[in-house]
Design a protein around this motif. Sequence first.
Motif, short mmCIF file in Angstrom:
data_model
loop_
_atom_site.label_atom_id
_atom_site.label_comp_id
_atom_site.label_asym_id
_atom_site.label_seq_id
_atom_site.Cartn_x
_atom_site.Cartn_y
_atom_site.Cartn_z
N GLY A 156 71.56 92.40 28.88
CA GLY A 156 72.90 92.93 28.68
C GLY A 156 73.95 92.23 29.50
N GLU A 157 73.77 90.93 29.74
CA GLU A 157 74.69 90.16 30.59
C GLU A 157 75.18 88.94 29.82
N HIS A 158 76.49 88.85 29.63
CA HIS A 158 77.04 87.76 28.81
C HIS A 158 78.19 87.02 29.48
N ARG A 159 78.39 87.24 30.77
CA ARG A 159 79.44 86.50 31.47
C ARG A 159 79.02 85.04 31.65
N LYS A 160 79.97 84.21 31.94
CA LYS A 160 79.68 82.82 32.27
C LYS A 160 79.49 82.70 33.79
N PRO A 161 78.50 81.95 34.24
CA PRO A 161 78.27 81.83 35.69
C PRO A 161 79.39 81.06 36.38
N ARG A 162 79.66 81.44 37.63
CA ARG A 162 80.66 80.73 38.42
C ARG A 162 80.07 79.46 39.00
N VAL A 163 80.94 78.50 39.24
CA VAL A 163 80.56 77.27 39.93
C VAL A 163 81.04 77.39 41.37
N ILE A 164 80.13 77.20 42.31
CA ILE A 164 80.46 77.36 43.72
C ILE A 164 80.08 76.09 44.49
N GLY A 165 80.53 76.00 45.72
CA GLY A 165 80.19 74.86 46.56
C GLY A 165 81.30 73.84 46.65
N GLU A 192 76.24 79.66 40.13
CA GLU A 192 75.79 80.89 40.76
C GLU A 192 75.13 81.76 39.69
N PRO A 193 73.87 82.13 39.89
CA PRO A 193 73.20 82.96 38.87
C PRO A 193 73.86 84.32 38.75
N LEU A 194 73.78 84.89 37.55
CA LEU A 194 74.23 86.25 37.34
C LEU A 194 73.11 87.21 37.75
N GLU A 195 73.43 88.48 37.87
CA GLU A 195 72.42 89.45 38.28
C GLU A 195 72.48 90.68 37.39
N ALA A 196 71.30 91.15 36.98
CA ALA A 196 71.20 92.40 36.23
C ALA A 196 69.85 93.04 36.54
N GLY A 217 72.11 80.39 27.34
CA GLY A 217 72.89 81.34 26.56
C GLY A 217 74.18 81.76 27.25
N PHE A 218 74.22 81.67 28.58
CA PHE A 218 75.45 82.00 29.30
C PHE A 218 76.52 80.93 29.11
N LEU A 219 76.09 79.72 28.74
CA LEU A 219 77.02 78.59 28.66
C LEU A 219 77.46 78.28 27.23
N ASP A 226 67.34 95.07 22.69
CA ASP A 226 68.62 94.89 22.02
C ASP A 226 69.78 95.44 22.84
N ALA A 227 69.51 96.51 23.60
CA ALA A 227 70.57 97.17 24.36
C ALA A 227 70.78 96.56 25.74
N GLY A 228 69.88 95.65 26.14
CA GLY A 228 70.02 95.03 27.45
C GLY A 228 69.46 95.84 28.59
N VAL A 229 68.53 96.76 28.28
CA VAL A 229 67.90 97.57 29.31
C VAL A 229 66.39 97.47 29.14
N PRO A 230 65.70 96.72 29.99
CA PRO A 230 64.24 96.58 29.86
C PRO A 230 63.54 97.94 29.87
N ILE A 231 62.42 98.04 29.17
CA ILE A 231 61.70 99.30 29.03
C ILE A 231 61.25 99.85 30.37
N VAL A 232 60.98 98.98 31.36
CA VAL A 232 60.56 99.48 32.68
C VAL A 232 61.70 100.17 33.39
N VAL A 233 62.94 99.99 32.89
CA VAL A 233 64.11 100.67 33.45
C VAL A 233 64.45 101.90 32.60
N SER A 234 64.52 101.70 31.27
CA SER A 234 64.97 102.77 30.39
C SER A 234 63.97 103.90 30.25
N GLN A 235 62.68 103.58 30.16
CA GLN A 235 61.64 104.60 30.03
C GLN A 235 60.45 104.21 30.89
N PRO A 236 60.59 104.33 32.21
CA PRO A 236 59.58 103.80 33.14
C PRO A 236 58.21 104.46 33.02
#
Length: 369
Positions: A162-171, A179-183, A192-194, A332-342
Motif C-alpha cells: 500500500g505504498e506508492h510514493r516516490k523515494p527521496r534522494v539523499i546525500g 532512501e527506502p520507503l517504509e510500511a 514500481g516506485f519509480l 490488493d489492499a496493501g495490508v499483509p495477512i500477518v497484519v490484517s488477520q494475524p
Amino acid sequence: MQRDAVLRRVAAALTTILHPVTGDDIVSSGRVREMEVLEDGTVRFKFALQADDPGTLVRHARAAAETVEGVQKVKIDISLPAAGAPQPKSKSPLRAGNVPAPTPNANMVPGARHIIAVSSGKGGVGKSTVAVNVATALAQAGRRVGLLDADIYGPNVPTMFGEHRKPRVIGEKGKEKMEPLEAHGVQLMSLGFLLEEGQAAIMRGPMIAGILKQFLSEVEWGELDVLIVDMPPGTGDAQLSLVQTIRLDGVVMVTTPQDVSTGDVLRGIRMFERTNTRVLGVVENMSGFICPCCGQRYEIFGRAGGRRLAEQTGVEFLGEVPLEIPVREGGDAGVPIVVSQPESPAALALREVADAVASRVGMAAVAAA
C-alpha cells in the motif's frame, strides 16, 4: 539492402540473450537458425530448444527481436529436442555444473547482516505474497528488515504494501542514494516506485543487472538484520546477476502443490545449486482451500507437491500455506495477512515459515522488552 541491415541488427540483439546456466548466447550456440526478414518486415527464425533450456529463452528472444528498428512482427518456429539427440557444442568455456562461483562484494550492502532471496520457477505461485509476509512477520518479531523488489517486469511490492510514493534522494552531490520507503515496519525499494502507473519495464539482461546493482548499492538501507530479495520467476538474468554480485545466505523456493509448478521449481533449485547458492528450503503455497461456509477442505492445486519436492531434492520443507481469500484481499489492499488477520491459518503458517527461515540462517532471536 534494408532487409540485410535489419537482419544484422536482429542477430546482434539475439546475441545478448544468454543461457542462464551455460552462459552461451543463443546464436553462437546454434539455437537460433535460418533467420530471414520478409518484405513486410516480419522476422522469422527457427529456435532449437535443448533439453536443459528454460522456456524463457524463447520469450527473451522474441522480446529482443521485437525491439529492433524495422521489425514489424516476429515469428519463431520452435523445435523440441529429440530423445537421445546430441547437444550442440558450446563455444563458451562455461558448462552446466561449471557456472562461475559468486564473486560477492562484501561492501555492496554493508549494513545487512543477512541477505535472503525468495524465488520460484514460474509466476503465479504467490512468491511475492510469501516474501511480503515473511518480511513483515520478521519485522513484527522486532527485527530490522528490508525488502528489495527485484521482480523488474512485475513489481507488485508497492501494491502489496500500500505504498506508492516516490523515494527521496539523499546525500551529498556525487554520493547520492535513494532512501527506502517504509510500511508495516519494513524498509522497501522497488522499480514500481519509480515507474508511472501502468508503465511497462522494457529492458534486456544487462539493464536488469544494472538495476539490481543500483538497488543494492545506491539505496540507503541502513542497519538491517535481514534484507529479503523478491526475485522474478524463472532462472534468468536477474537470478544469475544476484548470485554473482552479492553473497546470499540462501534462497527460499516457493511452489504450489501441482506438478507444473514443482517441475519448474526443481529447475530453479538445480540452477542455484550450480551457482553454489544455498537453498534454504521449499514453501508450498496454496496448499489447500477450506470452505468458510462448510469447513470442507478442497485440494484445488493437488496435495503435498512441495513436500515431495523437498524430499526429492534433499532440501528443507519450510511449511505449507493454505489458500485463503483474505490473503488476496490483503495483497490488493496493501495490508499483509500477518497484519490484517494475524490469527488466520495462512498468517500462522507464514509466521512459521518466517521463523524457520530465520533459524536456517542463524538469525539471532530478538529479546523481549
